[in-house]
Design a protein around this motif. Structure first.
Motif, PDB file in Angstrom:
ATOM      1  N   SER A  20       0.885  -1.328  -0.035  1.00 45.07           N
ATOM      2  CA  SER A  20      -0.062  -0.016   0.091  1.00 45.07           C
ATOM      3  C   SER A  20       0.757   1.335   0.032  1.00 45.07           C
ATOM      4  N   GLN A  21       2.279   1.247   0.622  1.00 42.39           N
ATOM      5  CA  GLN A  21       2.878   2.226   0.543  1.00 42.39           C
ATOM      6  C   GLN A  21       4.162   1.886   0.053  1.00 42.39           C
ATOM      7  N   ARG A  50      -1.803  -0.852  -6.932  1.00 40.06           N
ATOM      8  CA  ARG A  50      -1.606  -0.430  -8.257  1.00 40.06           C
ATOM      9  C   ARG A  50      -1.472   0.975  -8.219  1.00 40.06           C
ATOM     10  N   LYS A  51      -1.453   1.737  -7.206  1.00 43.15           N
ATOM     11  CA  LYS A  51      -1.305   3.327  -6.996  1.00 43.15           C
ATOM     12  C   LYS A  51      -0.055   3.438  -6.710  1.00 43.15           C
ATOM     13  N   HIS A  52       0.899   2.498  -6.768  1.00 46.71           N
ATOM     14  CA  HIS A  52       2.348   2.609  -6.577  1.00 46.71           C
ATOM     15  C   HIS A  52       2.930   1.674  -7.640  1.00 46.71           C
ATOM     16  N   ASP A  74      -6.692   0.274  -6.550  1.00 44.80           N
ATOM     17  CA  ASP A  74      -5.662   0.982  -6.356  1.00 44.80           C
ATOM     18  C   ASP A  74      -4.952   0.329  -5.331  1.00 44.80           C
ATOM     19  N   GLU A  75      -5.519  -0.373  -4.239  1.00 46.60           N
ATOM     20  CA  GLU A  75      -4.832  -1.187  -3.230  1.00 46.60           C
ATOM     21  C   GLU A  75      -5.784  -2.436  -2.730  1.00 46.60           C
TER      22      GLU A  75
END
Length: 302
Positions: A20-21, A50-52, A74-75
């Motif tokens: 997530s991060q 996916r956001k990263h 996204d996560e």
């Protein structure tokens, strides 16, 4: 997560860990280090949010990871993620809660140890793996161009946002004063980070300062590794840069931003033998610019 050797057989498949991060994902490599140490034939599936997706190349060619996958949304879990996780005997939680800890976890554990605990593992299990194997390492699979007498500066954390209690990074005025001092010492300074981060101008000194916040994330990582010293915060980029096998010279500017954090104030520093941390209690502005510049000189000039 149940990772007891008594109930796991050969052919183990593992899914997780924390995507997530970026900093969380890098720190979670110690979880797969535990798996690989005790179950060397395990097949490990590493999910990144996916956001990263821009950080995916951080994990290329990693011997702890057999398969790299990007989340459906996204996560967290989507249908494909759930189906893939069901093929695995061990599923580490992607977005876990902090376990109970009397006195607050940063006062007792490092950021990496807490990631290990959040995966459902214990400090007793942590102690079963040699530290040099637990230490997260990223593979430098790309060429790095050298930038002599150049400082890589990542002044902000959390994409320039401020925390509710205390900022994780110094103010623009403090950062500006550091840049000017470094330029006057004869160094070049390249500023990295997110476009939302505040930018320094380098005062009136031209030709020695560059702002590359608009460059792609991995290009910033590559360029940073070519600099003599990296100065940053406890951001994901700082954690990732400190994990590279080249062990770059690194200075971390930390604060006691986490609620209740009063001891063990280097809990969030990168696990890098060539890192030196400064802690600003109450604010990163309370860190001495003179001390940071002196450390840069020591690292470069020996």
């Amino acid at each position: 997560m149940d990772c007891n050797r008594d109930n796991i057989k050969t052919g183990l498949r593992v899914f997780g860990v924390r995507g997530s991060q970026i900093g969380d994902a890098v720190s979670a490599l110690c979880v797969y280090a535990y798996v690989r140490h005790h179950y060397p034939d395990a097949y490990t599936i590493w999910q990144l949010a996916r956001k990263h997706v821009h950080a995916t190349p951080l994990f290329y060619n990693h011997d702890l990871i057999n398969q790299l996958t990007i989340s459906d949304g996204d996560e967290g879990y989507g249908p494909r993620d759930i189906a893939l996780a069901k093929t695995c005997q061990v599923r580490f939680p992607l977005m876990p809660e902090h376990p109970e800890c009397a006195g607050g976890w940063p006062n007792r554990f490092s950021f990496y140890q807490e990631t290990f605990r959040m995966a459902g593992l214990s400090m007793e299990q942590w102690k079963t793996v040699p530290e040099n194997f637990l230490c997260p390492r990223l593979v430098q699979w790309f060429p790095v161009e050298r930038f002599p007498k150049t400082i890589a500066y990542w002044p902000c954390a959390a994409y320039g946002a401020t925390q509710i209690r205390r900022s994780r990074h110094a103010t623009r005025a403090w950062a500006e004063s550091l840049v000017v001092r470094l330029l006057r010492e004869g160094y070049n300074v390249i500023q990295f980070g997110h476009p939302n981060d505040h930018a320094e101008t380098g005062g009136t000194l031209e030709g020695c300062y560059a702002d590359v916040r608009e460059e792609p994330f991995m290009e910033q990582i590559k360029r940073s590794l070519g600099c003599d010293v990296i100065i940053g915060t406890d951001s994901g980029a700082g954690i990732a840069l400190g994990a590279y096998e080249s062990n770059p010279n690194q200075i971390s500017l930390l604060t006691d931003h986490y609620p209740g954090h009063i001891t063990n104030l280097t809990a969030f520093e990168p696990w890098n033998p060539n890192n030196r941390s400064f802690v600003g209690v109450g604010s990163a502005d309370n860190i001495s610019v003179d001390d940071v510049v002196k450390m840069v000189n020591n690292m470069i000039k020996g």
